[in-house]
Design a protein around this motif. Structure first.
Motif, mmCIF file in Angstrom:
data_model
loop_
_atom_site.group_PDB
_atom_site.id
_atom_site.type_symbol
_atom_site.label_atom_id
_atom_site.label_comp_id
_atom_site.label_asym_id
_atom_site.label_seq_id
_atom_site.Cartn_x
_atom_site.Cartn_y
_atom_site.Cartn_z
ATOM 1 N N PRO A 200 0.835 -1.210 0.000
ATOM 2 C CA PRO A 200 0.000 0.000 0.000
ATOM 3 C C PRO A 200 0.865 1.253 0.000
ATOM 4 O O PRO A 200 1.768 1.379 0.829
ATOM 5 C CB PRO A 200 -0.797 -0.121 1.312
ATOM 6 C CG PRO A 200 -0.847 -1.586 1.593
ATOM 7 C CD PRO A 200 0.462 -2.135 1.093
ATOM 8 N N GLY A 201 0.635 2.133 -0.954
ATOM 9 C CA GLY A 201 1.451 3.343 -1.081
ATOM 10 C C GLY A 201 2.518 3.221 -2.162
ATOM 11 O O GLY A 201 3.059 4.210 -2.616
ATOM 12 N N HIS A 203 2.622 1.766 -5.772
ATOM 13 C CA HIS A 203 1.797 1.168 -6.811
ATOM 14 C C HIS A 203 2.660 0.484 -7.858
ATOM 15 O O HIS A 203 3.819 0.840 -8.034
ATOM 16 C CB HIS A 203 0.925 2.244 -7.477
ATOM 17 C CG HIS A 203 0.032 2.945 -6.504
ATOM 18 N ND1 HIS A 203 -1.156 2.412 -6.083
ATOM 19 C CD2 HIS A 203 0.171 4.116 -5.854
ATOM 20 C CE1 HIS A 203 -1.718 3.232 -5.222
ATOM 21 N NE2 HIS A 203 -0.936 4.280 -5.049
ATOM 22 N N ARG A 204 2.068 -0.469 -8.541
ATOM 23 C CA ARG A 204 2.816 -1.092 -9.622
ATOM 24 C C ARG A 204 2.900 -0.138 -10.806
ATOM 25 O O ARG A 204 2.185 0.855 -10.866
ATOM 26 C CB ARG A 204 2.176 -2.427 -10.007
ATOM 27 C CG ARG A 204 0.902 -2.304 -10.810
ATOM 28 C CD ARG A 204 0.344 -3.658 -11.162
ATOM 29 N NE ARG A 204 -0.141 -4.374 -9.972
ATOM 30 C CZ ARG A 204 -0.871 -5.489 -10.029
ATOM 31 N NH1 ARG A 204 -1.166 -6.036 -11.188
ATOM 32 N NH2 ARG A 204 -1.307 -6.063 -8.942
ATOM 33 N N PHE B 113 -7.903 0.474 -10.532
ATOM 34 C CA PHE B 113 -6.636 1.186 -10.729
ATOM 35 C C PHE B 113 -5.884 1.406 -9.421
ATOM 36 O O PHE B 113 -4.663 1.431 -9.400
ATOM 37 C CB PHE B 113 -6.904 2.528 -11.423
ATOM 38 C CG PHE B 113 -7.775 2.373 -12.636
ATOM 39 C CD1 PHE B 113 -7.255 1.817 -13.792
ATOM 40 C CD2 PHE B 113 -9.117 2.716 -12.612
ATOM 41 C CE1 PHE B 113 -8.053 1.621 -14.903
ATOM 42 C CE2 PHE B 113 -9.929 2.528 -13.720
ATOM 43 C CZ PHE B 113 -9.395 1.976 -14.875
ATOM 44 N N VAL B 114 -6.614 1.564 -8.327
ATOM 45 C CA VAL B 114 -5.970 1.831 -7.032
ATOM 46 C C VAL B 114 -5.931 0.569 -6.165
ATOM 47 O O VAL B 114 -4.961 0.328 -5.464
ATOM 48 C CB VAL B 114 -6.694 2.985 -6.301
ATOM 49 C CG1 VAL B 114 -6.087 3.215 -4.919
ATOM 50 C CG2 VAL B 114 -6.622 4.262 -7.121
ATOM 51 N N GLN B 226 -6.798 -2.053 6.315
ATOM 52 C CA GLN B 226 -5.708 -1.060 6.301
ATOM 53 C C GLN B 226 -5.023 -1.030 4.936
ATOM 54 O O GLN B 226 -4.640 0.034 4.449
ATOM 55 C CB GLN B 226 -4.683 -1.371 7.398
ATOM 56 C CG GLN B 226 -5.208 -1.058 8.802
ATOM 57 C CD GLN B 226 -4.149 -1.246 9.876
ATOM 58 O OE1 GLN B 226 -3.066 -1.766 9.624
ATOM 59 N NE2 GLN B 226 -4.465 -0.828 11.088
ATOM 60 N N THR B 227 -4.872 -2.202 4.323
ATOM 61 C CA THR B 227 -4.286 -2.252 2.983
ATOM 62 C C THR B 227 -5.101 -1.402 2.018
ATOM 63 O O THR B 227 -4.568 -0.550 1.299
ATOM 64 C CB THR B 227 -4.248 -3.711 2.477
ATOM 65 O OG1 THR B 227 -3.403 -4.461 3.328
ATOM 66 C CG2 THR B 227 -3.730 -3.791 1.046
ATOM 67 N N ILE B 228 -6.417 -1.633 2.034
ATOM 68 C CA ILE B 228 -7.291 -0.880 1.131
ATOM 69 C C ILE B 228 -7.178 0.617 1.413
ATOM 70 O O ILE B 228 -6.975 1.428 0.501
ATOM 71 C CB ILE B 228 -8.768 -1.313 1.325
ATOM 72 C CG1 ILE B 228 -8.938 -2.811 1.085
ATOM 73 C CG2 ILE B 228 -9.695 -0.497 0.431
ATOM 74 C CD1 ILE B 228 -8.647 -3.256 -0.301
ATOM 75 N N LEU B 230 -4.875 2.392 2.932
ATOM 76 C CA LEU B 230 -3.569 3.005 2.661
ATOM 77 C C LEU B 230 -3.285 3.132 1.169
ATOM 78 O O LEU B 230 -2.472 3.945 0.752
ATOM 79 C CB LEU B 230 -2.467 2.228 3.376
ATOM 80 C CG LEU B 230 -2.102 2.776 4.753
ATOM 81 C CD1 LEU B 230 -1.417 4.121 4.624
ATOM 82 C CD2 LEU B 230 -3.318 2.929 5.659
ATOM 83 N N GLN B 231 -3.968 2.309 0.360
ATOM 84 C CA GLN B 231 -3.855 2.515 -1.085
ATOM 85 C C GLN B 231 -4.554 3.815 -1.480
ATOM 86 O O GLN B 231 -4.129 4.514 -2.395
ATOM 87 C CB GLN B 231 -4.456 1.325 -1.837
ATOM 88 C CG GLN B 231 -3.616 0.058 -1.700
ATOM 89 C CD GLN B 231 -4.263 -1.165 -2.315
ATOM 90 O OE1 GLN B 231 -5.477 -1.260 -2.413
ATOM 91 N NE2 GLN B 231 -3.438 -2.126 -2.709
ATOM 92 N N SER B 234 -2.497 7.805 -0.411
ATOM 93 C CA SER B 234 -1.575 8.593 -1.233
ATOM 94 C C SER B 234 -2.323 9.323 -2.345
ATOM 95 O O SER B 234 -1.914 10.397 -2.781
ATOM 96 C CB SER B 234 -0.465 7.706 -1.802
ATOM 97 O OG SER B 234 -1.010 6.613 -2.496
#
Lengths: 219, 281
Positions: A200-201, A203-204, B113-114, B226-228, B230-231, B234
């Motif tokens: 997370p944070g 990205h590919r 996309f995210v 949290q993964t979702i 934190l994506q 940003s």
């Protein structure tokens, strides 16, 4: 091989990323670092008195320093990620492995403060983070003048994996990467490695997908 | 900006499980507040001038208001349903408008996309038609019949499924999402986003969930969410303008944005403009 892991920890991510790049299968044991502070629980303190994660267990071997874990994974599965026989290369790998601790302390500290409300002097952490990034930018630029794309060699080594996560996540701690073109190129080179793993944070690289076919483009 | 209309609303200010006598200093709409346990073990929230604020304890969190709430804290009936597991996901600070955090939560078009390979994946990018309304009696925004193809819709999902969603906005900085529950068809998983506005461009986000899942460990459930989130973080920190634009001149929405359009309209109608930009700049 068992990794005590937190999905948002850049240090844990180093080990997951290295394992993915070298084809090692990890048995992941999630640790409730936030909000549960499980890394300070008696069970984990017995394993690592420092109270930090990641922790890597393989038989009798218990490692609590991420750089040692990178070296162990590489030695076991992909020695080409370690330094070769050239003294300068060996020294550079060690130099940047040690340097990565400064990234953790500065950029990592700023990120924990800005994201998970951990205490700290945010101004000082960000200033130290910027100083480290400037040093990394200069180091990578000098490497590019030597014809080398990565920190210690023309190929990636464990030093790159040790430095990459906290750098890539610097914006999470309010530190911009805009002023560092060589770091951005290096980050792109790391992210385009085969079997690269995101977190997370981070990205590919969508832009590295195959180009769409355009009619008449053969000409 | 105006604080007035939003001042009487309830906001999350902490996790009940993490309260202590020492207290925690935080903020609510630019006012410093202190959240603590009192000697009797009750949650106590103190405003900047030392006044005691109205407090509720619900959904694992402490809620407070700077003004005089005209309504009780919104109800989530599923919070009292036996068999559900209640997940305190923990706070995440985001340098963005609290309203933008909610709006992002309402959006599904960004999933492939995210949240690639979790909540969405190319080429399944189409947002099918869905229904949106502002329910006058409850005074809430609702989106229903939202459907989306998801590779891993929940920790409890194995393989891709078409997931159905309902979204609900019961308060200006809170949203409740109802989502297909893989292990229990006929029930909805409940996933919420409770947002504490610290400033107009800074917020603490407290996700909370009420799920049917007897398999996953609590830590796995926390880490999935949290993964979702934190994506998203940003992306949220890079949205421009930083405040949520309520002037329709700035953007051209598509059909996929209907929920966002209704949310913005509802905010504007109530003068819920703390964190909003009223005139395009």
């Amino acid at each position: 091989m068992k990794l005590y892991d937190y999905i948002l920890s850049p240090s844990c991510y180093k080990v997951r990323l290295m394992a993915s790049l070298t084809g090692v299968k990890l048995d992941i044991r999630p640790v409730d670092f936030h909000p549960g502070t499980e890394h300070r629980s008696p069970e984990l303190l017995a394993l690592n008195p420092a109270g930090s994660i990641p922790i890597l267990e393989d038989g009798d071997l218990v490692l609590t320093e991420s750089s040692a874990m990178l070296a162990y994974l590489a030695a076991k599965a992909a020695p080409e990620w370690l330094a070769g026989s050239r003294p300068e290369e060996a020294a550079r790998v060690q130099q940047w492995l040690s340097f990565s601790g400064r990234l953790t302390a500065s950029l990592g500290g700023a990120r924990l403060h800005e994201m998970l409300l951990r205490p700290g002097d945010i101004g000082a952490l960000q200033t130290q983070g910027v100083a480290a990034l400037r040093e990394l930018e200069a180091g990578l630029f000098e490497q590019s003048m030597r014809g080398m794309r990565f920190l210690a060699a023309e190929r990636p080594t464990i030093a790159d994996i040790a430095c990459f996560p906290y750098v890539a996540l610097a914006p999470d701690g309010g530190v911009s990467l805009d002023p560092y073109p060589t770091i951005r190129l290096w980050s792109r080179a790391v992210r385009s490695l085969d079997q690269f793993l995101e977190m997370p944070g981070i990205h590919r690289l969508h832009e590295l997908k195959p180009e769409p076919h355009v009619e008449g483009s053969e000409a | 900006m105006t604080v007035k209309a939003m001042i009487d609303e309830w906001y999350p200010v902490g996790l009940l499980s993490q309260l202590d006598l020492k207290g925690r200093k935080t903020a609510l709409m630019d006012e410093p507040i202190d959240v603590a346990l009192d000697a009797d073990g009750n949650a106590r929230v103190t405003g900047g001038n030392g006044r005691t604020l109205p407090v509720r304890v619900r959904y694992g969190h402490v809620w407070a208001s700077l003004g005089e709430p005209k309504k009780e804290l919104f109800d989530i009936p599923e919070a009292d349903q036996p068999g559900r597991r209640f997940v305190d996901v923990g706070v995440v600070r985001v340098r963005c408008s609290p309203l933008r955090a909610v709006e992002n939560f309402l959006d599904i078009a960004h999933f492939p996309f995210v949240h690639t390979d979790i909540l969405g994946a190319e080429p399944h990018t189409e947002v099918q038609n869905y229904k949106v309304e502002i329910r006058e009696e409850e005074d809430e925004v609702w989106a229903t019949q939202v459907k989306f193809y998801q590779p891993q819709a929940a920790k409890s999902a194995s393989g891709g499924i078409t997931t159905e969603y309902m979204y609900r906005v019961p308060a200006p900085t809170c949203s409740v999402l109802y989502k297909t529950c893989p292990p229990r068809p006929g029930e909805w998983d409940v996933i919420t986003l409770f947002v504490q506005p610290l400033a107009e461009d800074l917020c603490d986000v407290w996700p909370w969930m009420a799920l049917f899942d007897d398999e996953s460990s609590m830590t796995d459930l926390i880490h999935f969410q949290q993964t979702i989130f934190l994506q998203d973080r940003s992306i949220l920190e890079n949205q421009i303008p930083r405040l949520l634009p309520l002037d329709p001149g700035m953007e051209i929405p598509t059909r996929a944005d209907l929920t966002s359009v209704a949310y913005r309209r509802w905010l504007k109608r109530h003068n819920y403009t703390y964190g909003a930009q009223l005139v395009a700049q």
